[in-house]
Design a protein around this motif. Sequence first.
Motif, mmCIF file in Angstrom:
data_model
loop_
_atom_site.group_PDB
_atom_site.id
_atom_site.type_symbol
_atom_site.label_atom_id
_atom_site.label_comp_id
_atom_site.label_asym_id
_atom_site.label_seq_id
_atom_site.Cartn_x
_atom_site.Cartn_y
_atom_site.Cartn_z
ATOM 1 N N ARG A 186 -10.166 -3.151 4.731
ATOM 2 C CA ARG A 186 -9.956 -2.479 3.351
ATOM 3 C C ARG A 186 -8.979 -3.628 3.210
ATOM 4 N NH1 ARG A 186 -14.275 0.082 4.697
ATOM 5 N NH2 ARG A 186 -16.211 0.392 3.291
ATOM 6 N N LEU A 187 -7.924 -2.634 3.333
ATOM 7 C CA LEU A 187 -6.539 -3.647 3.068
ATOM 8 C C LEU A 187 -6.765 -5.116 3.093
ATOM 9 C CD1 LEU A 187 -4.481 -0.606 4.424
ATOM 10 C CD2 LEU A 187 -4.792 -1.152 2.107
ATOM 11 N N GLY A 188 -6.890 -4.945 4.281
ATOM 12 C CA GLY A 188 -6.701 -7.088 4.252
ATOM 13 C C GLY A 188 -7.781 -7.613 3.064
ATOM 14 N N LEU A 189 -8.173 -7.360 2.933
ATOM 15 C CA LEU A 189 -9.450 -7.518 1.318
ATOM 16 C C LEU A 189 -9.036 -7.340 0.277
ATOM 17 C CD1 LEU A 189 -13.305 -5.923 1.805
ATOM 18 C CD2 LEU A 189 -12.090 -8.561 2.324
ATOM 19 N N LEU A 190 -8.063 -6.590 0.163
ATOM 20 C CA LEU A 190 -6.768 -6.170 -1.255
ATOM 21 C C LEU A 190 -5.821 -7.143 -1.196
ATOM 22 C CD1 LEU A 190 -7.422 -2.679 -1.437
ATOM 23 C CD2 LEU A 190 -8.592 -4.661 -3.266
ATOM 24 N N ALA A 191 -5.955 -7.428 -0.165
ATOM 25 C CA ALA A 191 -3.905 -8.117 0.116
ATOM 26 C C ALA A 191 -4.441 -9.419 0.456
ATOM 27 C CB ALA A 191 -3.100 -8.141 2.072
ATOM 28 N N ALA A 192 -5.662 -10.326 0.370
ATOM 29 C CA ALA A 192 -6.191 -11.466 0.381
ATOM 30 C C ALA A 192 -6.746 -11.798 -0.706
ATOM 31 C CB ALA A 192 -7.369 -12.192 1.401
ATOM 32 N N HIS A 193 -6.998 -10.746 -2.040
ATOM 33 C CA HIS A 193 -7.654 -10.755 -3.158
ATOM 34 C C HIS A 193 -7.141 -10.185 -4.606
ATOM 35 C CE1 HIS A 193 -11.020 -13.304 -1.993
ATOM 36 N NE2 HIS A 193 -11.210 -12.095 -0.530
ATOM 37 N N PRO A 194 -6.286 -10.491 -4.584
ATOM 38 C CA PRO A 194 -4.680 -9.854 -5.919
ATOM 39 C C PRO A 194 -5.761 -9.863 -7.002
ATOM 40 C CG PRO A 194 -4.358 -12.002 -5.151
ATOM 41 C CD PRO A 194 -5.228 -11.771 -4.139
ATOM 42 N N PRO A 218 0.873 -1.572 0.351
ATOM 43 C CA PRO A 218 -0.386 0.053 -0.183
ATOM 44 C C PRO A 218 0.699 1.208 0.491
ATOM 45 C CG PRO A 218 -0.122 -1.188 1.975
ATOM 46 C CD PRO A 218 1.112 -1.399 1.554
ATOM 47 N N LEU A 219 0.295 2.878 -0.870
ATOM 48 C CA LEU A 219 1.469 3.315 -0.900
ATOM 49 C C LEU A 219 1.350 4.380 -0.500
ATOM 50 C CD1 LEU A 219 3.983 5.056 -2.300
ATOM 51 C CD2 LEU A 219 2.455 4.785 -4.679
ATOM 52 N N TYR A 220 1.781 5.384 0.047
ATOM 53 C CA TYR A 220 1.205 6.465 0.475
ATOM 54 C C TYR A 220 2.930 7.488 0.079
ATOM 55 C CZ TYR A 220 0.027 11.189 3.034
ATOM 56 O OH TYR A 220 0.690 12.383 3.121
ATOM 57 N N TYR A 246 3.545 4.577 -8.616
ATOM 58 C CA TYR A 246 2.699 3.938 -8.392
ATOM 59 C C TYR A 246 2.018 2.857 -8.937
ATOM 60 C CZ TYR A 246 0.764 8.478 -8.125
ATOM 61 O OH TYR A 246 0.876 9.766 -7.735
ATOM 62 N N ARG A 247 3.308 2.383 -10.241
ATOM 63 C CA ARG A 247 2.990 0.960 -10.606
ATOM 64 C C ARG A 247 3.209 -0.358 -9.245
ATOM 65 N NH1 ARG A 247 6.575 4.122 -14.601
ATOM 66 N NH2 ARG A 247 5.221 4.918 -16.075
ATOM 67 N N ALA A 248 4.598 0.206 -8.962
ATOM 68 C CA ALA A 248 4.761 -0.528 -7.999
ATOM 69 C C ALA A 248 3.719 -1.189 -6.379
ATOM 70 C CB ALA A 248 6.342 -0.762 -7.514
ATOM 71 N N ALA A 249 3.020 -0.115 -6.765
ATOM 72 C CA ALA A 249 1.914 -0.399 -5.555
ATOM 73 C C ALA A 249 1.191 -1.372 -5.680
ATOM 74 C CB ALA A 249 1.515 0.520 -5.284
ATOM 75 N N ASP A 250 1.056 -2.169 -5.226
ATOM 76 C CA ASP A 250 -0.660 -2.871 -5.521
ATOM 77 C C ASP A 250 -1.931 -1.657 -4.995
ATOM 78 O OD1 ASP A 250 -0.277 -6.132 -4.953
ATOM 79 O OD2 ASP A 250 0.937 -5.153 -3.530
ATOM 80 N N VAL A 251 -2.039 -1.172 -4.308
ATOM 81 C CA VAL A 251 -2.799 -0.308 -4.065
ATOM 82 C C VAL A 251 -2.582 1.817 -3.129
ATOM 83 C CG1 VAL A 251 -3.413 -0.696 -1.759
ATOM 84 C CG2 VAL A 251 -4.824 0.892 -2.861
ATOM 85 N N LEU A 252 -2.713 2.620 -3.700
ATOM 86 C CA LEU A 252 -2.702 3.931 -3.403
ATOM 87 C C LEU A 252 -3.799 4.276 -1.832
ATOM 88 C CD1 LEU A 252 -1.495 6.334 -3.736
ATOM 89 C CD2 LEU A 252 -2.992 7.405 -5.283
ATOM 90 N N VAL A 253 -2.803 4.830 -1.281
ATOM 91 C CA VAL A 253 -3.565 5.000 0.369
ATOM 92 C C VAL A 253 -4.130 6.632 -0.050
ATOM 93 C CG1 VAL A 253 -4.777 4.476 2.263
ATOM 94 C CG2 VAL A 253 -3.231 2.965 1.020
#
Length: 436
Positions: free
Chosen positions: A355-363, A216-218, A294-301
């Motif tokens: 929500r971070l947990g959901l994203l981590a569990a569902h690539p 997760p990126l800030y 941005y490209r390297a991140a799974d999600v921007l927070v």
Amino acid sequence: MLSVHTSPLHQPGTGDAGGMNVYMVELSRALAEQGVEVDLFTRCRGEAAPPSHELAPGVRVRHLPAGPRRALPKEAMPGLVVPFSLALLKEERRYDLVHSHYWLSGQAGRIASVGWRVPLVHTAHTLARVKNATLAAGDTPEPELRIRGEHQVAAAADRLIANTADEAQALRSLYGAEPGRTEVVRPGVDLRTFRPGDGRAAARARLGLPADAFVPLYAGRIQPLKGPDVLVRAVAELLADSPGLRRRLLVPVVGGHSGATREGTAWQLAEELGVADVLRPCPPVPQERLADWYRAADVLVVPSRSESFGLVALEAQACGTPVLAAAVGGLPTAVRDGVTGLLVQGHDPREYARRLGLLAAHPETVRAMGEAAVRHAHGMSWRASAARTVEVYRALAEVRRPSLTGGERRVGQGRRHAPAPTAPLSWRNEKTVAPV
């Protein structure tokens, strides 16, 4: 265009430089590509910058002497508005309109538009009354001086450009702006810089990030308004719920401290909560390098407490990265909830953690949202923003044309009178000049 307190040449993510700086640079470039010549005036801070710098073909950054030639806190800027305006009025070049950015520049724009007898367009970017309604605990409210100044600019400008319909409504309800003088122009994204490129794995290899990490990126200034504390607390909640995630969780924080924010605040909180080991502080970087983050991140927070639009959210989506954001300001416009990312009502760290947990569990969800995000971002280019802005400029040019008998023409639906230019403006056959 006018930008008193920060230069379009400053690195976004440092000091007072942020989305507004990106906005001015990209809008000016896009305007120039559509035949509008732009001079961006800002204060000279003694950084060895030349009086005039070509930012792009048709776009010049002009440094004006106003006050000490050094960096000053934003709180000192109101005292420099008049010296800046006087230096501006010494310019011999003929301009067709003034477009000011932020309330300090709006004050200078009021003076310049009267002195040059041209229309004033103003973009607020942030509003004090909105910010004060959403302050973080212990954050300093915006002063009454700024609120009064914003009211003055809202009353004086011939046109107010808002990023979203919500911002336009705030201008009307909180500042008494007339609907007929308020236009909505959505910002865009630089699709040449922000694009999926060669993908997440290649970006992580360039940045030295583990291929199997959940990232997760800030990205942004580190100040209470942007909510970095919400992210830190959410990370702590996430690890409390899923301690096994710690071995592959990495949270880059790309940005610098802003204003009076204490240097170690976010990191002290991370130490107190026992999550400093998963955070990676990174300095602000140029746009091309930011695209790799941005490209390297799974999600921007983006847990901001107030956000006029949230350009970083659009940039990340253009790179194929979904966004987890607060449902405030322009972020619901920038992010399609459930399609290109997830929106959170409020700033409860547990909601962000869930929500971070959901994203981590569902690539697979991350991939699908990332693909949708690219399509969404492609519909919001700076070219489109510039075309809409030119429409606003052209409308003002038409109402300011001198009548056959001379005299003055009414603009702003009766709010103000101003002498017409000595020569009509042409939008088709010659370049025009819009001071920034």
